[in-house]
Write a protein that holds these residues in place. Structure first.
Motif, PDB file in Angstrom:
ATOM      1  N   GLY A 143     195.280  68.156 120.620  1.00  0.00           N
ATOM      2  CA  GLY A 143     194.164  68.341 119.885  1.00  0.00           C
ATOM      3  C   GLY A 143     193.364  67.172 119.045  1.00  0.00           C
ATOM      4  O   GLY A 143     192.776  67.480 118.129  1.00  0.00           O
ATOM      5  N   PRO A 147     182.477  57.062 105.005  1.00  0.00           N
ATOM      6  CA  PRO A 147     183.264  58.290 104.509  1.00  0.00           C
ATOM      7  C   PRO A 147     182.293  59.449 103.667  1.00  0.00           C
ATOM      8  O   PRO A 147     182.464  60.283 103.806  1.00  0.00           O
ATOM      9  CB  PRO A 147     184.517  58.030 104.037  1.00  0.00           C
ATOM     10  N   ALA A 152     180.996  62.945 104.268  1.00  0.00           N
ATOM     11  CA  ALA A 152     181.193  64.127 103.212  1.00  0.00           C
ATOM     12  C   ALA A 152     180.056  64.682 102.665  1.00  0.00           C
ATOM     13  O   ALA A 152     179.837  65.999 102.341  1.00  0.00           O
ATOM     14  CB  ALA A 152     182.139  63.488 102.047  1.00  0.00           C
ATOM     15  N   ARG A 178     178.779  68.100 111.065  1.00  0.00           N
ATOM     16  CA  ARG A 178     179.250  66.718 111.880  1.00  0.00           C
ATOM     17  C   ARG A 178     177.922  65.532 111.491  1.00  0.00           C
ATOM     18  O   ARG A 178     177.080  65.985 111.099  1.00  0.00           O
ATOM     19  CB  ARG A 178     179.497  67.011 113.305  1.00  0.00           C
ATOM     20  N   TYR A 186     176.050  64.075 113.241  1.00  0.00           N
ATOM     21  CA  TYR A 186     174.976  64.268 113.788  1.00  0.00           C
ATOM     22  C   TYR A 186     174.076  65.612 113.436  1.00  0.00           C
ATOM     23  O   TYR A 186     173.071  65.866 114.161  1.00  0.00           O
ATOM     24  CB  TYR A 186     174.833  63.851 115.419  1.00  0.00           C
ATOM     25  N   PRO A 241     185.109  60.922  97.282  1.00  0.00           N
ATOM     26  CA  PRO A 241     184.607  61.911  98.264  1.00  0.00           C
ATOM     27  C   PRO A 241     184.942  61.201  99.450  1.00  0.00           C
ATOM     28  O   PRO A 241     185.311  60.151  99.835  1.00  0.00           O
ATOM     29  CB  PRO A 241     182.991  61.745  97.955  1.00  0.00           C
ATOM     30  N   GLY A 242     184.911  62.183 100.438  1.00  0.00           N
ATOM     31  CA  GLY A 242     185.133  62.029 101.843  1.00  0.00           C
ATOM     32  C   GLY A 242     186.518  62.679 102.159  1.00  0.00           C
ATOM     33  O   GLY A 242     187.339  63.025 101.466  1.00  0.00           O
ATOM     34  N   ASP A 243     186.595  63.133 103.505  1.00  0.00           N
ATOM     35  CA  ASP A 243     187.472  64.005 104.076  1.00  0.00           C
ATOM     36  C   ASP A 243     188.360  63.079 105.065  1.00  0.00           C
ATOM     37  O   ASP A 243     187.920  62.842 106.192  1.00  0.00           O
ATOM     38  CB  ASP A 243     187.090  65.060 104.690  1.00  0.00           C
ATOM     39  N   LEU A 255     187.559  62.143 109.174  1.00  0.00           N
ATOM     40  CA  LEU A 255     187.504  60.902 109.584  1.00  0.00           C
ATOM     41  C   LEU A 255     188.641  60.425 110.744  1.00  0.00           C
ATOM     42  O   LEU A 255     188.346  59.577 111.645  1.00  0.00           O
ATOM     43  CB  LEU A 255     187.422  59.940 108.456  1.00  0.00           C
ATOM     44  N   PRO A 257     184.325  61.643 115.252  1.00  0.00           N
ATOM     45  CA  PRO A 257     183.004  62.067 114.818  1.00  0.00           C
ATOM     46  C   PRO A 257     182.705  63.321 115.453  1.00  0.00           C
ATOM     47  O   PRO A 257     181.778  64.205 114.994  1.00  0.00           O
ATOM     48  CB  PRO A 257     182.196  60.927 115.378  1.00  0.00           C
ATOM     49  N   ASP A 258     183.429  63.610 116.764  1.00  0.00           N
ATOM     50  CA  ASP A 258     183.063  64.789 117.569  1.00  0.00           C
ATOM     51  C   ASP A 258     183.967  65.994 117.159  1.00  0.00           C
ATOM     52  O   ASP A 258     183.959  67.037 117.984  1.00  0.00           O
ATOM     53  CB  ASP A 258     183.082  64.632 118.780  1.00  0.00           C
ATOM     54  N   ALA A 259     184.822  65.682 116.422  1.00  0.00           N
ATOM     55  CA  ALA A 259     185.919  66.834 116.120  1.00  0.00           C
ATOM     56  C   ALA A 259     185.547  68.011 115.766  1.00  0.00           C
ATOM     57  O   ALA A 259     184.508  68.148 114.949  1.00  0.00           O
ATOM     58  CB  ALA A 259     187.077  66.306 115.281  1.00  0.00           C
ATOM     59  N   THR A 260     186.301  69.224 116.178  1.00  0.00           N
ATOM     60  CA  THR A 260     185.962  70.336 115.877  1.00  0.00           C
ATOM     61  C   THR A 260     186.804  70.820 114.632  1.00  0.00           C
ATOM     62  O   THR A 260     187.558  69.982 114.154  1.00  0.00           O
ATOM     63  CB  THR A 260     186.367  71.602 117.133  1.00  0.00           C
ATOM     64  N   GLU A 261     186.389  72.038 113.808  1.00  0.00           N
ATOM     65  CA  GLU A 261     187.111  72.297 112.708  1.00  0.00           C
ATOM     66  C   GLU A 261     188.590  72.608 112.781  1.00  0.00           C
ATOM     67  O   GLU A 261     189.100  72.011 112.089  1.00  0.00           O
ATOM     68  CB  GLU A 261     186.277  73.685 112.187  1.00  0.00           C
ATOM     69  N   MET A 318     190.398  71.017 115.139  1.00  0.00           N
ATOM     70  CA  MET A 318     190.785  69.616 115.158  1.00  0.00           C
ATOM     71  C   MET A 318     191.226  69.098 113.913  1.00  0.00           C
ATOM     72  O   MET A 318     192.283  68.440 113.579  1.00  0.00           O
ATOM     73  CB  MET A 318     190.342  68.662 116.128  1.00  0.00           C
ATOM     74  N   ILE A 326     195.791  56.213 109.035  1.00  0.00           N
ATOM     75  CA  ILE A 326     194.996  57.100 110.021  1.00  0.00           C
ATOM     76  C   ILE A 326     194.260  56.105 110.990  1.00  0.00           C
ATOM     77  O   ILE A 326     194.155  56.370 112.158  1.00  0.00           O
ATOM     78  CB  ILE A 326     193.946  57.676 109.116  1.00  0.00           C
ATOM     79  N   HIS A 327     193.900  54.933 110.318  1.00  0.00           N
ATOM     80  CA  HIS A 327     193.157  54.027 110.887  1.00  0.00           C
ATOM     81  C   HIS A 327     193.877  53.340 112.274  1.00  0.00           C
ATOM     82  O   HIS A 327     193.506  52.969 113.467  1.00  0.00           O
ATOM     83  CB  HIS A 327     192.563  52.890 110.156  1.00  0.00           C
ATOM     84  N   THR A 385     187.479  51.747 103.241  1.00  0.00           N
ATOM     85  CA  THR A 385     186.380  52.298 103.745  1.00  0.00           C
ATOM     86  C   THR A 385     186.613  53.306 104.791  1.00  0.00           C
ATOM     87  O   THR A 385     185.430  53.972 105.058  1.00  0.00           O
ATOM     88  CB  THR A 385     185.538  50.929 104.759  1.00  0.00           C
ATOM     89  N   ALA A 386     187.650  53.378 105.271  1.00  0.00           N
ATOM     90  CA  ALA A 386     187.743  54.756 106.302  1.00  0.00           C
ATOM     91  C   ALA A 386     188.533  55.668 105.694  1.00  0.00           C
ATOM     92  O   ALA A 386     189.294  56.844 106.070  1.00  0.00           O
ATOM     93  CB  ALA A 386     188.610  54.074 107.555  1.00  0.00           C
ATOM     94  N   SER A 387     188.538  55.648 104.020  1.00  0.00           N
ATOM     95  CA  SER A 387     189.220  56.889 103.289  1.00  0.00           C
ATOM     96  C   SER A 387     190.881  56.793 103.669  1.00  0.00           C
ATOM     97  O   SER A 387     191.347  57.977 103.682  1.00  0.00           O
ATOM     98  CB  SER A 387     188.614  58.074 103.418  1.00  0.00           C
TER      99      SER A 387
END
Lengths: 535, 336
Positions: free
Chosen positions: A136, A411, A415, A452, A454, B31-33, B37, B41-45, B47, B81-82, B296-298
């Motif tokens: 996933g 980020p 957010a 998202r 975009y 802030p930032g999840d 990240l 960028p295209d991940a679904t909820e 994922m 994560i990075h 910078t990537a949280s």
């Protein structure tokens, strides 16, 4: 005092001698920098990129640098080639689908083999697709709504069948992003049920035109060309391998190219690119790309929910500045769809700067005299987007609208853009579709894209939503094309963003590098290493 | 001495715990999840949620902190994560590069800064003093980023004397790892070609990095020396006919070096945490760049681990300076 002088003199003499000897050794040592590297008489291409390759695992992550590596180490069933981009056979030599597009059957090339000599079988394809879907991550989102691991069936050793839960016209266009791994190698290196994730981060189990030689995180990644690559065009390259090294500063990239420490550099700034264009022995290529830049309005926000205000801002903006900022290496959008997207039309009503119209729209809005302040959010440190904000700020002054420029880290932009309540009035966004199928762009305007990066426009139009859904489940292109035409026209009319420009892909390289194959669907700084040679 | 050592150790542990609390809190309130990240960028909820659960981001903050502290104690610094690797592996990869650069830079700064400070003081108001003061002023004023680029363009691109970046040439295998410091490892394994290559690569980034420290050392040392040279016991020594070198090197320098030592300790810590610009210009694969990219990537875990490691080294450096203080001035030991 003479005692002191004597010591000083002797000290200076010793110091100067040490510096002279050390300096000579170092300078003599420095003369070694040559053009491309050589190992055992073989030429090694050096690519200098700014983005690190965090992982090589095809199931986990993709971006431009990762894709450059994955495309070299692995093969997909099909591949994007040419301009306009076409899906061409690769591991699969042929395929067919049933009438409603729910069953796809692929026949594998019998010559295909992994780097360790194992044949590429339908079982390997099944394993790789199921692994990506079950983990996933990475590209799984592309097919997860339509394909489940149970829907994949091995027909025989060289035939694989995909049974989709519902028709999905864009299915084939996403397959170049799905690579096939050798299950035997992956499972042999799995630890604690991780399905080989840890191992595949810095190792490869593919069948691609290159093999991994070195993976030095944060420094370089070295590939060796597979001399007996199973694909028919293997003979067209003459290099021994490729080194992708990290050069993070654009000026350092330029210097590396000029000095010959790098043969290809990616993602130079517009100004650095302009400078190397004049340099001797360096070739530059400027080709269209799918990446678009737009200023997304928060259509559910306090101000930009007003369509007339959106229209006013869109007609006030100086579009030519977008091209000027990239020294002419950009093309204005004439539709929400970028140029190489199938079914893209030029929408006649797309706005260009016209202050009379802007004032007219403003007078019809809830803010007829302006007097408001809009928030413009852009990526901190991304100078071009700041400059675009300054252009807009200047333009909006004529409408008595103030623009507040807010730099945020990525980020924080993501957010803030997750909810209409927190999203800025205007957000500067680059977007890269991963397929030339129109669904890849149209779906950005579907409510499921809200949250998202975009979908920060929070655009909501029931008719557009219905058309997008209808088009993605329709299999015949003749039926889909008019739907996408209508979608483009309505979106332009609703103006959920300023449709900006498509920045060209720019690559600079030494003139002895040949064999670049270009396809617009690749990410902005992604290159296909297959077929590169030195002459 | 033992008391001082024990007190310092307890204090260091307390400070490290405080550092952990602060970095954890800062990382978790920004802030930032991180799950979003990490998912891309295209991940679904679904994922994103899967990653949130996998990484424990769904747990209460206090529980996350307890897991974090437990991990640190057992040597598990989490997963980035990075880079998708164990943070400990990343730290072990990147820290030696930064440490080598900083040690080399501080060594150059001390080696040049102290003699230049002394010479400037002895030759007060002469052309030599003025020249040294120009160097020290520009060292404080010049932006490191700009200086690095200029050195790179002139000595690397224009003259071709030095490589533009990296720790070694692309095709050179690093020396057998003993300390992780290429120059030291190459010397220890008697691999002289690699030693010279590593030296050649470290020189420009080290000069860039050491410049502000060099300037500060010169200024502080000059000021302290001027003060000391004006004291009665120096006048007395001169009256007794003792040689200038002896007076300066043995009597004056030893007594005026203490503030410079304290400054070196501070500069060492500052350099460890502030190498990111130099690492960026010279593609030095160090921990500064790694930490900034993670921030910078949280990417919390690498940021917390790097801060912890850098903080520990900073404390250790100051601890060594304290010991040296005691050795130079026994009154400090008596007080402790």
């Amino acid at each position: 005092m003479s005692f002191y002088r004597k010591y000083l003199k002797n000290g200076l003499k010793v110091g100067l001698s040490v510096v002279a000897v050390g300096g000579s050794v170092l300078v003599w040592n420095a003369g070694k920098s040559a053009a491309f590297e050589r190992v055992d008489g073989e030429k090694i291409l050096v690519v200098a990129g700014r983005q690190s390759v965090e992982t090589l695992d095809p199931s986990i992550k993709y971006n431009a640098s990762i894709r450059t590596m994955q495309q070299a180490l692995y093969d997909g069933l099909v591949k994007y080639e040419g301009s306009p981009a076409n899906v061409v056979p690769w591991l699969a030599q042929s395929w067919e689908s049933n009438a409603d597009g729910t069953r796809w059957t692929f026949t594998l090339n019998s010559k295909a083999k992994f780097h360790n000599g194992d044949p590429v079988t339908a079982e390997a394809v099944n394993y790789s697709f199921a692994r990506t879907l079950e983990l996933g991550k990475g590209p799984s989102w592309m097919l997860a709504d339509f394909l489940k691991p149970e829907g994949i069936r091995v027909v025989d050793e060289k035939t694989i069948e995909f049974n989709l839960e519902k028709p999905y016209a864009a299915f084939l266009s996403f397959l170049p992003w799905w690579y096939v791994m050798n299950p035997a190698q992956v499972e042999a290196n799995a630890v604690e049920g991780d399905r080989g994730q840890k191992w595949l981060t810095s190792n490869a189990a593919g069948s691609g035109p290159y093999m991994l030689k070195r993976f030095e995180q944060g420094r370089l990644y070295e590939l060796t060309r597979v001399k007996d690559y199973w694909h028919q065009d293997a003979s067209k390259s003459n290099i021994g391998g490729v080194i992708y090294k990290l050069v993070r500063e654009t000026s350092a990239q330029r210097a590396a190219l000029m000095k010959g420490e790098a043969d290809i550099v990616l993602n130079l700034s517009p100004d650095e690119f302009k400078q190397v264009q004049k340099a001797k022995g360096i070739v530059t290529s400027t080709e269209p790309a799918l990446t678009s830049f737009g200023l997304k309005f928060n259509t559910q926000g306090k101000h930009m929910a007003d369509r007339n205000l959106r229209k006013a801002v869109a007609h006030a903006f100086d579009y030519n500045a977008l091209v000027t900022l990239f020294n002419g290496n950009a093309v204005l959008q004439t539709s929400p769809f970028t140029d190489d997207i199938k079914g893209k039309i030029s929408v006649p009503a797309i706005p260009r700067q016209d202050f009379a119209k802007a004032k007219d729209y403003l007078s019809k809005s809830a803010f007829p005299d302006g007097g408001i302040e809009l928030e413009y959010v852009y990526v901190q440190g991304f100078e071009v987007t700041r400059q675009m904000g300054l252009v807009l700020l200047d333009n909006l002054k004529k409408l008595n609208i103030n623009l507040k420029l807010v730099p945020l880290t990525w980020p924080n932009i993501v957010a803030r853009g997750s909810k209409p309540e927190t999203a800025a009035d205007i957000t500067a966004i680059f977007t890269t579709p991963v397929s030339t199928d129109p669904d890849a762009v149209a779906y950005q305007y579907h409510p499921k894209s809200w949250g998202r990066y975009y979908g920060v426009h929070f655009y909501d139009n029931a008719k557009v939503k219905g058309l997008i859904e209808q088009a993605r489940f329709t299999t015949k292109w003749e039926d889909r094309a008019p739907l996408y035409e209508e979608i483009q026209k309505i979106i332009v009319d609703d103006q959920p963003e300023i449709f900006g420009m498509m920045r060209n892909r720019q690559v600079a390289y030494r003139d002895y590098v040949k064999g670049f194959s270009y396809s617009p669907v690749r990410m902005t700084t992604e290159i296909d290493l297959y077929g590169l040679r030195i002459e | 001495m033992f008391n001082m050592f024990a007190k310092r150790c307890v204090l260091m542990l307390g400070m490290l715990l405080g550092l952990m609390v602060i970095t954890f809190l800062i990382s978790h309130v920004t802030p930032g999840d991180p799950a979003a990240l990490a998912a891309g960028p295209d991940a679904t909820e679904e994922m994103i949620e899967r990653i949130r659960v996998e990484r424990g981001f769904d747990k209460p903050m206090i529980q996350q902190f307890a897991i974090y502290v437990g991990g640190v104690v057992t040597g598990d610094l989490g997963t980035s994560i990075h880079t998708t690797r164990d943070v400990l592996d990343d730290i072990l990869t990147f820290f030696p590069a930064t440490f080598e650069l900083v040690v080399f830079s501080i060594f150059v700064a001390i080696l040049l800064g102290i003699p230049l400070g002394v010479i400037a003081a002895v030759k007060q108001n002469s052309w030599l003093d003025n020249l040294i003061r120009i160097i020290s002023s520009s060292g404080v004023g010049l932006p490191m980023f700009w200086l690095g680029l200029m050195l790179q363009l002139y000595f690397g691109l224009q003259l071709g004397w030095f490589p533009l970046g990296g720790r070694l040439e692309l095709m050179t295998d690093p020396p057998t790892t003993i300390t992780g410091l290429y120059t030291i490892d190459a010397l220890l394994t008697l691999n002289f070609p690699v030693f010279f290559e590593a030296l050649q690569h470290i020189l420009l980034p080290a000069v860039t990095l050491c410049f502000p420290a060099l300037a500060s050392i010169i200024r502080v040392n000059r000021a302290e020396m001027l003060e000391t040279l004006a004291l009665d016991y120096i006048t007395n020594a001169r009256a007794q006919g003792i040689g200038v070198f002896r007076i300066v090197a043995l009597y004056a320098l030893k007594n005026s070096i203490l503030p410079t030592l304290a400054l070196i300790g501070l500069r060492f810590g500052w350099m460890l945490g502030g190498t990111v610009l130099v690492e960026s210009v010279f593609d030095w694969p160090g921990i500064g760049l790694y930490t900034v990219q993670a921030a910078t990537a949280s990417d919390f875990e690498p940021v917390m681990a790097s801060t912890l490691v850098l903080g520990a080294w900073f404390m250790l450096a100051n601890f060594i300076i304290d010991i040296l203080y005691g050795w130079m001035d026994p009154r400090v030991l008596k007080k402790a």
